[in-house]
Write an enzyme that holds these catalytic residues in place. Structure first.
Site, PDB file in Angstrom:
ATOM      1  CE1 TYR A   1      20.733 -12.280   2.353  1.00 56.00           C
ATOM      2  CE2 TYR A   1      22.659 -12.994   1.019  1.00 56.00           C
ATOM      3  CZ  TYR A   1      21.589 -13.196   2.050  1.00 56.00           C
ATOM      4  OH  TYR A   1      21.529 -13.812   2.544  1.00 56.00           O
TER       5      TYR A   1
ATOM      6  CB  SER B   1      25.611 -14.684   3.876  1.00 56.36           C
ATOM      7  OG  SER B   1      25.860 -14.907   2.777  1.00 56.36           O
TER       8      SER B   1
HETATM    9  P1  NAP Z   1      14.099 -15.696   4.166  1.00 56.80           P
HETATM   10  O1  NAP Z   1      13.286 -15.728   2.805  1.00 56.80           O
HETATM   11  O2  NAP Z   1      15.639 -14.936   4.285  1.00 56.80           O
HETATM   12  O3  NAP Z   1      13.693 -14.932   4.905  1.00 56.80           O
HETATM   13  C1  NAP Z   1      13.173 -15.145   6.320  1.00 56.80           C
HETATM   14  C2  NAP Z   1      12.102 -14.572   7.289  1.00 56.80           C
HETATM   15  O4  NAP Z   1      11.900 -12.793   7.682  1.00 56.80           O
HETATM   16  C3  NAP Z   1      11.037 -14.422   5.832  1.00 56.80           C
HETATM   17  O5  NAP Z   1       9.964 -15.015   6.771  1.00 56.80           O
HETATM   18  C4  NAP Z   1      11.090 -13.222   5.398  1.00 56.80           C
HETATM   19  O6  NAP Z   1       9.522 -12.307   5.645  1.00 56.80           O
HETATM   20  C5  NAP Z   1      11.172 -12.422   7.137  1.00 56.80           C
HETATM   21  N1  NAP Z   1      11.506 -10.781   7.026  1.00 56.80           N
HETATM   22  C6  NAP Z   1      12.121  -9.988   6.501  1.00 56.80           C
HETATM   23  N2  NAP Z   1      11.750  -9.016   6.288  1.00 56.80           N
HETATM   24  C7  NAP Z   1      11.530  -9.004   7.073  1.00 56.80           C
HETATM   25  C8  NAP Z   1      11.310  -7.898   8.860  1.00 56.80           C
HETATM   26  N3  NAP Z   1      11.711  -6.707   8.442  1.00 56.80           N
HETATM   27  N4  NAP Z   1      10.662  -8.118  10.068  1.00 56.80           N
HETATM   28  C9  NAP Z   1      10.454  -9.313  10.067  1.00 56.80           C
HETATM   29  N5  NAP Z   1      10.801 -10.532   9.460  1.00 56.80           N
HETATM   30  C10 NAP Z   1      11.077 -10.649   7.904  1.00 56.80           C
HETATM   31  O7  NAP Z   1      14.459 -16.880   4.709  1.00 56.80           O
HETATM   32  P2  NAP Z   1      15.823 -17.729   4.316  1.00 56.80           P
HETATM   33  O8  NAP Z   1      15.885 -18.350   2.913  1.00 56.80           O
HETATM   34  O9  NAP Z   1      15.347 -19.754   4.886  1.00 56.80           O
HETATM   35  O10 NAP Z   1      17.080 -17.144   4.917  1.00 56.80           O
HETATM   36  C11 NAP Z   1      17.120 -17.248   6.344  1.00 56.80           C
HETATM   37  C12 NAP Z   1      18.389 -16.155   7.376  1.00 56.80           C
HETATM   38  O11 NAP Z   1      19.548 -16.366   6.575  1.00 56.80           O
HETATM   39  C13 NAP Z   1      18.336 -14.943   6.430  1.00 56.80           C
HETATM   40  O12 NAP Z   1      18.785 -14.163   6.962  1.00 56.80           O
HETATM   41  C14 NAP Z   1      18.543 -14.804   4.513  1.00 56.80           C
HETATM   42  O13 NAP Z   1      19.707 -13.808   3.927  1.00 56.80           O
HETATM   43  C15 NAP Z   1      20.119 -16.490   5.928  1.00 56.80           C
HETATM   44  N6  NAP Z   1      20.779 -16.908   4.882  1.00 56.80           N
HETATM   45  C16 NAP Z   1      19.844 -17.634   4.072  1.00 56.80           C
HETATM   46  C17 NAP Z   1      20.953 -18.390   3.138  1.00 56.80           C
HETATM   47  C18 NAP Z   1      19.652 -19.442   1.657  1.00 56.80           C
HETATM   48  O14 NAP Z   1      21.107 -19.785   0.741  1.00 56.80           O
HETATM   49  N7  NAP Z   1      19.080 -19.458   1.689  1.00 56.80           N
HETATM   50  C19 NAP Z   1      22.208 -18.929   3.000  1.00 56.80           C
HETATM   51  C20 NAP Z   1      22.923 -18.003   4.062  1.00 56.80           C
HETATM   52  C21 NAP Z   1      22.473 -16.834   5.005  1.00 56.80           C
HETATM   53  P3  NAP Z   1       9.437 -12.124   3.877  1.00 56.80           P
HETATM   54  O15 NAP Z   1       8.624 -13.908   3.489  1.00 56.80           O
HETATM   55  O16 NAP Z   1       8.038 -11.606   3.336  1.00 56.80           O
HETATM   56  O17 NAP Z   1      10.149 -11.712   2.922  1.00 56.80           O
HETATM   57  C1  GCO Z   2      22.990 -15.501  -3.872  1.00 55.29           C
HETATM   58  C2  GCO Z   2      22.048 -16.309  -2.842  1.00 55.29           C
HETATM   59  C3  GCO Z   2      23.259 -16.481  -1.840  1.00 55.29           C
HETATM   60  C4  GCO Z   2      22.785 -16.663  -0.719  1.00 55.29           C
HETATM   61  C5  GCO Z   2      23.348 -17.356   1.041  1.00 55.29           C
HETATM   62  C6  GCO Z   2      25.091 -17.759   0.522  1.00 55.29           C
HETATM   63  O1  GCO Z   2      22.332 -15.496  -4.664  1.00 55.29           O
HETATM   64  O2  GCO Z   2      23.762 -15.461  -4.104  1.00 55.29           O
HETATM   65  O3  GCO Z   2      20.804 -15.744  -2.158  1.00 55.29           O
HETATM   66  O4  GCO Z   2      23.277 -15.045  -1.625  1.00 55.29           O
HETATM   67  O5  GCO Z   2      21.428 -16.597   0.165  1.00 55.29           O
HETATM   68  O6  GCO Z   2      23.264 -15.933   1.943  1.00 55.29           O
HETATM   69  O7  GCO Z   2      25.861 -17.621   1.613  1.00 55.29           O
END
Ligand code: NAP
Ligand code: GCO
Length: 266
Positions: A160, A147
């Site tokens: 986080y 992230s």
């Molecule tokens: P997300 O909302 O973070 O969720 C990913 C999936 O993981 C969801 O289906 C969630 O279920 C599931 N999950 C949660 N706890 C779990 C567990 N204990 N065992 C198995 N599955 C579990 O989705 P996303 O935004 O697509 O993000 C995917 C990844 O990228 C995450 O690690 C997130 O932190 C990272 N990320 C996201 C962003 C962004 O901007 N979106 C940016 C940087 C990094 P629930 O829906 O029930 O929670």
């Molecule tokens: C926040 C965001 C982030 C992003 C992401 C950034 O509240 O600042 O949710 O943490 O999802 O991980 O890379």
């Protein structure tokens, strides 16, 4: 090997955690197009069903399982089942995640631990379960979803940020411990990506104007937009493929330039 073939994933089995929607789903769908067999897990039956029908819509025959990545017994059963029903995993994407946006002094230790548990212990447990099969196969790729918060802090995301910073170091450690077994462990550090996880940060205001955080992110991102899950698929294919066989312990930030930019001058 043909230069384009280096990026193909034919014959590979890819397991994506939390892969039923958002970033994990986009990566799974891209891996399938690149030739891989896609396996994913998620936390509930409902999410797995949702994931299976989304893959089906894309013409992908994915294998979906309910499994909590923080539960070592469930994970060991999952990997045994995947090995019996699909095969030994070549590519693991530790994508499952949760976020709690709570000021640190209002956050309970239990809430803090939960976030750390999913991101760090979950990635540890999943990786530990697939590494022996990768050693037997003589190769493996592990991709940890890091992230901006692997590098930067901000208000309300102490757990986080601690989790994603820790995941960066787990990435380097897996590389250090198993690089000699031809296992590459790298991270992807997405910028701000439009998924349900970030939807509260993009909600329109009652007067119809953009959320202040939305405006802040657009101003902080040289690309001038939020990322999409599809923006992450090329880098995810690169890190899963033979094109990255000498790339190890690296975090590839896919952020539209956020980490390079000090911000617009006032
Ligand atoms: P997300 O909302 O973070 O969720 C990913 C999936 O993981 C969801 O289906 C969630 O279920 C599931 N999950 C949660 N706890 C779990 C567990 N204990 N065992 C198995 N599955 C579990 O989705 P996303 O935004 O697509 O993000 C995917 C990844 O990228 C995450 O690690 C997130 O932190 C990272 N990320 C996201 C962003 C962004 O901007 N979106 C940016 C940087 C990094 P629930 O829906 O029930 O929670
Ligand atoms: C926040 C965001 C982030 C992003 C992401 C950034 O509240 O600042 O949710 O943490 O999802 O991980 O890379």
């Amino acid at each position: 090997m043909d230069i384009i073939d280096m990026f193909r994933l034919d014959g590979k089995i890819a397991l994506i955690t939390g892969g039923s929607y958002g970033i994990g789903f986009a990566i799974g769908a891209a891996y399938a197009k690149a030739g891989a067999t896609v396996v994913f897990n998620d936390i509930s039956e409902e999410l797995v069903e949702k994931g299976l029908s989304s893959y089906k819509e894309q013409g992908v025959k994915a294998h979906g399982y309910v499994c909590d990545v923080t539960d070592e017994n469930q994970v060991n059963k999952l990997i045994k089942r995947v090995e019996e029903e699909v095969g030994v995993v070549d590519i693991l994407v530790n994508n499952a995640g949760i976020i709690r946006r709570i000021p640190m002094i209002d956050m309970s230790a239990a809430e803090f631990r939960k976030v750390i548990d999913v991101h760090i212990a979950g990635a540890f447990i999943m990786s530990k379960a697939v590494i022996p099969g990768m050693i037997r196969k003589g190769h493996g790729k592990i991709i940890n979803m890091c992230s901006m918060m692997s590098e930067l802090g901000r208000e309300t995301v102490s757990a986080y940020a601690a989790a994603k910073g820790g995941l960066k170091m787990l990435t380097r450690n897996i590389c250090s411990e198993y690089g000699s077994a031809n296992i590459q462990c790298n991270g992807i550090g997405p910028g701000y990506i439009a998924t349900p996880q970030t939807a509260p940060l993009r909600e329109l205001q009652p007067d119809g104007s953009r959320h202040p955080f939305d405006q802040f992110i657009i101003g902080r991102t040289p690309a001038g937009r939020w990322g999409t899950p599809e923006d992450l698929t090329g880098p995810a294919i690169f890190l899963a493929s033979d094109a990255s066989n000498f790339v190890n312990g690296h975090i590839l930030y896919v952020d539209g330039g956020i980490l390079a930019y000090i911000g617009k001058q006032p």
